[in-house]
Design a protein around this motif. Structure first.
Motif, PDB file in Angstrom:
ATOM      1  N   ARG A 292       0.854  -1.186   0.000  1.00 31.36           N
ATOM      2  CA  ARG A 292       0.000   0.000   0.000  1.00 31.36           C
ATOM      3  C   ARG A 292       0.892   1.240   0.000  1.00 31.36           C
ATOM      4  NH1 ARG A 292      -0.480  -2.557   4.893  1.00 31.36           N
ATOM      5  NH2 ARG A 292       0.175  -1.422   6.774  1.00 31.36           N
ATOM      6  N   SER A 293       0.313   2.366  -0.357  1.00 34.56           N
ATOM      7  CA  SER A 293       1.067   3.611  -0.474  1.00 34.56           C
ATOM      8  C   SER A 293       1.620   4.046   0.887  1.00 34.56           C
ATOM      9  CB  SER A 293       0.191   4.717  -1.056  1.00 34.56           C
ATOM     10  OG  SER A 293      -0.267   4.379  -2.341  1.00 34.56           O
ATOM     11  N   PHE A 294       2.765   4.684   0.859  1.00 36.05           N
ATOM     12  CA  PHE A 294       3.379   5.155   2.099  1.00 36.05           C
ATOM     13  C   PHE A 294       4.358   6.283   1.798  1.00 36.05           C
ATOM     14  CE2 PHE A 294       5.994   1.814   0.339  1.00 36.05           C
ATOM     15  CZ  PHE A 294       7.299   2.231   0.529  1.00 36.05           C
ATOM     16  N   ASN A 295       4.750   6.971   2.830  1.00 37.35           N
ATOM     17  CA  ASN A 295       5.802   7.983   2.742  1.00 37.35           C
ATOM     18  C   ASN A 295       7.088   7.393   3.289  1.00 37.35           C
ATOM     19  OD1 ASN A 295       4.200  10.169   1.709  1.00 37.35           O
ATOM     20  ND2 ASN A 295       3.341  10.452   3.757  1.00 37.35           N
ATOM     21  N   LEU A 296       8.177   7.660   2.576  1.00 39.03           N
ATOM     22  CA  LEU A 296       9.479   7.114   2.969  1.00 39.03           C
ATOM     23  C   LEU A 296      10.465   8.236   3.250  1.00 39.03           C
ATOM     24  CD1 LEU A 296      11.578   4.819   3.279  1.00 39.03           C
ATOM     25  CD2 LEU A 296      11.991   5.014   0.814  1.00 39.03           C
ATOM     26  N   SER A 297      11.097   8.149   4.404  1.00 35.40           N
ATOM     27  CA  SER A 297      12.202   9.042   4.752  1.00 35.40           C
ATOM     28  C   SER A 297      13.424   8.170   5.017  1.00 35.40           C
ATOM     29  CB  SER A 297      11.861   9.870   5.993  1.00 35.40           C
ATOM     30  OG  SER A 297      12.980  10.634   6.414  1.00 35.40           O
ATOM     31  N   LEU A 298      14.512   8.461   4.329  1.00 31.95           N
ATOM     32  CA  LEU A 298      15.743   7.691   4.499  1.00 31.95           C
ATOM     33  C   LEU A 298      16.844   8.597   5.022  1.00 31.95           C
ATOM     34  CD1 LEU A 298      17.544   5.216   4.227  1.00 31.95           C
ATOM     35  CD2 LEU A 298      17.817   5.753   1.786  1.00 31.95           C
TER      36      LEU A 298
END
Length: 389
Positions: A292-298
């Motif tokens: 499912r859609s998500f926000n990613l911070s690396l």
């Protein structure tokens, strides 16, 4: 994971003639540091006044907005050493604006010739240039043909105070580095006026580069021209920063410090670190099997430094490959990656993985989350030994 502590050292007040021969040693003399202590960060409480037509003078930073504007408007070129934020350096080269063309005048000045200022092309050198060389000499399982070297790592860019109304502004332009391996432009950020980025005052500017590792065996030059988009035409926009700064090998190593770049309408803070015996790590992230859609911070920590580098920050809706990131990593240390995944429909999750530095080759790992399967590849390389131009 180890965070590096930084004891502060008091400097000794010394005065040197400010010329090309001494330019590599003067910052170290100001600091009074011992280069054998890689853990040493320092604060300075003394200043030196040295005048020169090209390099300007060293002065104590008082925080005055008027002083900052004069630094740029008068093209005086100042090195500012501050004692209120650990280590802060502002080295604005004199008469080097892009908008009025002064940076292209008097091309006999050493740094303009050495870094090919008139050449506006991007660096020809790609990352991973020596990740799989054919001429290695192996001794006891270690390549002795290709050596880690001194590298510069930019840790963050921050939009400091600005003299415009509102918290959010649209920025465009570039910040780039030129070094001795290839003096052409190695962009850290580069945004067109048609596609500016929206930044909040006091927040980080997402870095899109560098394209490859930055050499720090001698000097590097940071060049910048960034504007605030305010009107329908470019002539109505405001200049944020414009000019160039020299970064030398003298000073603190293996510890973050900040270069403050003041301009007409604000300032940008560049936090960076010299790294001894470092290699280039190229981080590539693939998003697989999205649930499912998500926000990613690396985020990334390198070489035991306690300052995080923001590599990625955005929304993910389907399987894809993300932008490649290049990070300098000291020998016998690690690069530590922190993935933070969030969604409006569920709780966030955080996943970490580490990679021990190598001279050549690559490593891969997979991270399985409730949102997606993530593949991480880190490719190791040394920088080419000697200039390519």
């Amino acid at each position: 994971m180890m965070n590096r502590s930084c004891p502060y050292l008091l400097p000794t007040l010394l005065v040197f003639p400010w010329n090309i021969e001494t330019r590599g040693a003067i910052l170290g003399a100001v600091a009074g540091y011992d280069t054998s202590d890689e853990d040493a960060c320092w604060n300075t409480s003394e200043v030196i006044d040295v005048e020169n037509d090209t390099w300007g003078q060293i002065v104590k930073y008082t925080g005055s907005e008027e002083d900052e504007r004069n630094t740029t408007e008068d093209h005086k070129g100042k090195i500012v050493i501050s004692d209120d934020e650990g280590y802060s350096l502002n080295n604005i080269l004199a008469k080097c604006r892009h908008r009025d063309g002064s940076i292209y005048g008097n091309m006999d000045i050493w740094w303009k010739k050495a870094y090919l200022i008139a050449d506006r092309n991007e660096t020809r050198l790609e990352a991973m240039a020596l990740s799989d060389p054919t001429n290695c000499i192996i001794h006891d399982g270690i390549c002795i043909q290709h050596h880690p070297g001194r590298m510069l790592q930019i840790l963050s860019l921050e939009l400091d105070k600005i003299s415009v109304d509102g918290d959010l502004v649209e920025l465009y332009g570039y910040i780039a580095v030129r070094d001795d391996v290839d003096p052409l432009l190695n962009y850290v950020v580069n945004f067109s006026r048609d596609e500016p980025i929206t930044v909040e005052q006091g927040s980080l500017i997402n870095m899109t580069g560098p394209k490859r590792g930055i050499d720090m065996m001698d000097f590097a030059l940071t060049e910048y021209d960034m504007r605030i988009k305010t009107g329908k035409q470019e002539k109505d926009d405001l200049q944020l920063i414009d000019g160039a700064s020299i970064i030398g090998p003298a000073g603190i190593w293996n510890c973050p410090f900040t270069i403050r770049i003041p301009g007409d309408c604000g300032a940008v803070n560049i936090t960076l670190s010299h790294l001894e015996d470092a290699v280039e790590a190229t981080v590539e992230v693939l998003i697989l099997e999205v649930q499912r859609s998500f926000n990613l911070s690396l985020g990334c920590l390198t070489s035991g430094l306690n300052k995080e580098i923001r590599l990625l920050d955005g929304a993910i809706a389907k399987s894809c490959g993300l932008k490649r990131s290049v990070v300098a990593v000291a020998r016998d240390s690690s690069i530590d990656l922190k993935f933070k995944l969030t969604s409006l429909l569920s709780s966030s999750s955080q996943h970490c993985c580490s990679f021990k530095s190598k001279t050549h080759g690559h490593d891969t790992k997979e991270i399985k989350t409730d949102f997606a399967l993530i593949s991480v590849k880190v490719t190791w390389s040394t920088l080419p030994d000697g200039a390519l131009w």
